[in-house]
Design a protein around this motif. Structure first.
Motif, PDB file in Angstrom:
ATOM      1  N   LEU A   5      59.054  70.010  69.036  1.00  0.00           N
ATOM      2  CA  LEU A   5      57.723  70.567  68.790  1.00  0.00           C
ATOM      3  C   LEU A   5      57.695  71.554  67.632  1.00  0.00           C
ATOM      4  CD1 LEU A   5      56.657  71.148  72.499  1.00  0.00           C
ATOM      5  CD2 LEU A   5      55.795  69.369  70.947  1.00  0.00           C
ATOM      6  N   THR A   6      58.814  72.173  67.338  1.00  0.00           N
ATOM      7  CA  THR A   6      58.840  73.190  66.284  1.00  0.00           C
ATOM      8  C   THR A   6      59.533  72.723  65.003  1.00  0.00           C
ATOM      9  OG1 THR A   6      60.870  74.160  67.192  1.00  0.00           O
ATOM     10  CG2 THR A   6      58.763  75.100  67.927  1.00  0.00           C
ATOM     11  N   GLN A   7      60.375  71.692  65.101  1.00  0.00           N
ATOM     12  CA  GLN A   7      61.129  71.252  63.930  1.00  0.00           C
ATOM     13  C   GLN A   7      60.904  69.792  63.571  1.00  0.00           C
ATOM     14  OE1 GLN A   7      65.175  72.134  65.008  1.00  0.00           O
ATOM     15  NE2 GLN A   7      64.657  74.226  65.566  1.00  0.00           N
ATOM     16  N   ALA A  47      53.300  67.916  68.291  1.00  0.00           N
ATOM     17  CA  ALA A  47      52.744  68.066  69.638  1.00  0.00           C
ATOM     18  C   ALA A  47      51.872  66.863  69.995  1.00  0.00           C
ATOM     19  CB  ALA A  47      51.947  69.360  69.731  1.00  0.00           C
ATOM     20  N   ALA A  48      51.048  66.437  69.046  1.00  0.00           N
ATOM     21  CA  ALA A  48      50.177  65.286  69.297  1.00  0.00           C
ATOM     22  C   ALA A  48      50.982  63.999  69.464  1.00  0.00           C
ATOM     23  CB  ALA A  48      49.174  65.140  68.156  1.00  0.00           C
ATOM     24  N   ALA A  49      52.115  63.905  68.785  1.00  0.00           N
ATOM     25  CA  ALA A  49      52.934  62.692  68.819  1.00  0.00           C
ATOM     26  C   ALA A  49      53.873  62.627  70.024  1.00  0.00           C
ATOM     27  CB  ALA A  49      53.751  62.589  67.535  1.00  0.00           C
ATOM     28  N   LEU A  50      54.044  63.732  70.731  1.00  0.00           N
ATOM     29  CA  LEU A  50      55.049  63.790  71.799  1.00  0.00           C
ATOM     30  C   LEU A  50      54.926  62.664  72.828  1.00  0.00           C
ATOM     31  CD1 LEU A  50      57.494  65.193  73.047  1.00  0.00           C
ATOM     32  CD2 LEU A  50      55.902  66.729  74.226  1.00  0.00           C
ATOM     33  N   PRO A  51      53.761  62.438  73.441  1.00  0.00           N
ATOM     34  CA  PRO A  51      53.689  61.362  74.440  1.00  0.00           C
ATOM     35  C   PRO A  51      54.058  59.990  73.863  1.00  0.00           C
ATOM     36  CG  PRO A  51      51.777  62.782  74.612  1.00  0.00           C
ATOM     37  CD  PRO A  51      52.496  63.181  73.352  1.00  0.00           C
ATOM     38  N   THR A  52      53.575  59.696  72.667  1.00  0.00           N
ATOM     39  CA  THR A  52      53.886  58.407  72.037  1.00  0.00           C
ATOM     40  C   THR A  52      55.374  58.289  71.762  1.00  0.00           C
ATOM     41  OG1 THR A  52      51.702  58.373  71.017  1.00  0.00           O
ATOM     42  CG2 THR A  52      53.369  56.929  70.060  1.00  0.00           C
ATOM     43  N   LYS A  53      55.970  59.353  71.232  1.00  0.00           N
ATOM     44  CA  LYS A  53      57.412  59.337  70.942  1.00  0.00           C
ATOM     45  C   LYS A  53      58.223  59.125  72.215  1.00  0.00           C
ATOM     46  CE  LYS A  53      57.979  60.389  66.490  1.00  0.00           C
ATOM     47  NZ  LYS A  53      58.953  59.806  65.585  1.00  0.00           N
TER      48      LYS A  53
END
Length: 124
Positions: A50-52, A99-105
């Motif tokens: 989320l940060t990097q 953050a927005a990509a997290l679920p997809t990733k």
């Protein structure tokens, strides 16, 4: 000084993650009414992503899956969303695109966005 605060927050979340592991849902096992501490423990392994950026770890994706499995009702989702939102607001270097990509990733269809600005009352 800002970097020191981030390190302290990350350290606290890692400690919470270790303490809360016994409360996390196992695959196929639903748990209701996650506490913010449990949501934080689920997302703690996601902080580097989320940060990097880069790729989320398997522990991160496991935590995302646990949140999904543990929030079967609309109220559970709204409650967990408020916890996620509060955690996101504590990460000053949160990358909104990550953050927005997290679920997809993590290959999880999740109704709870990782965002500082989500209106959690609209989740159903």
């Amino acid at each position: 000084m800002k970097g020191v605060n981030v390190v302290i927050i990350i350290s606290m979340l890692v400690v919470l993650a270790m303490v809360q592991l016994s409360f996390m849902a196992r695959p196929g096992e639903a748990m209701t009414s996650l506490t913010c501490e449990q949501v934080g423990a689920c997302l703690a392994p996601c902080i580097p992503f989320l940060t990097q950026g880069g790729e989320p770890s398997s522990k991160c994706c496991e935590g995302v899956k646990n949140i999904k499995a543990s929030t079967p009702t609309a109220q559970d989702k709204r409650d967990a969303c408020e916890c996620v939102k509060a955690a996101a607001n504590h990460l000053s270097n949160l990358k909104d695109d990550m953050a927005a990509a997290l679920p997809t990733k993590c290959k999880v269809q999740m109704d709870i966005p990782v965002s500082r600005t989500t209106n959690c009352d609209t989740l159903n």
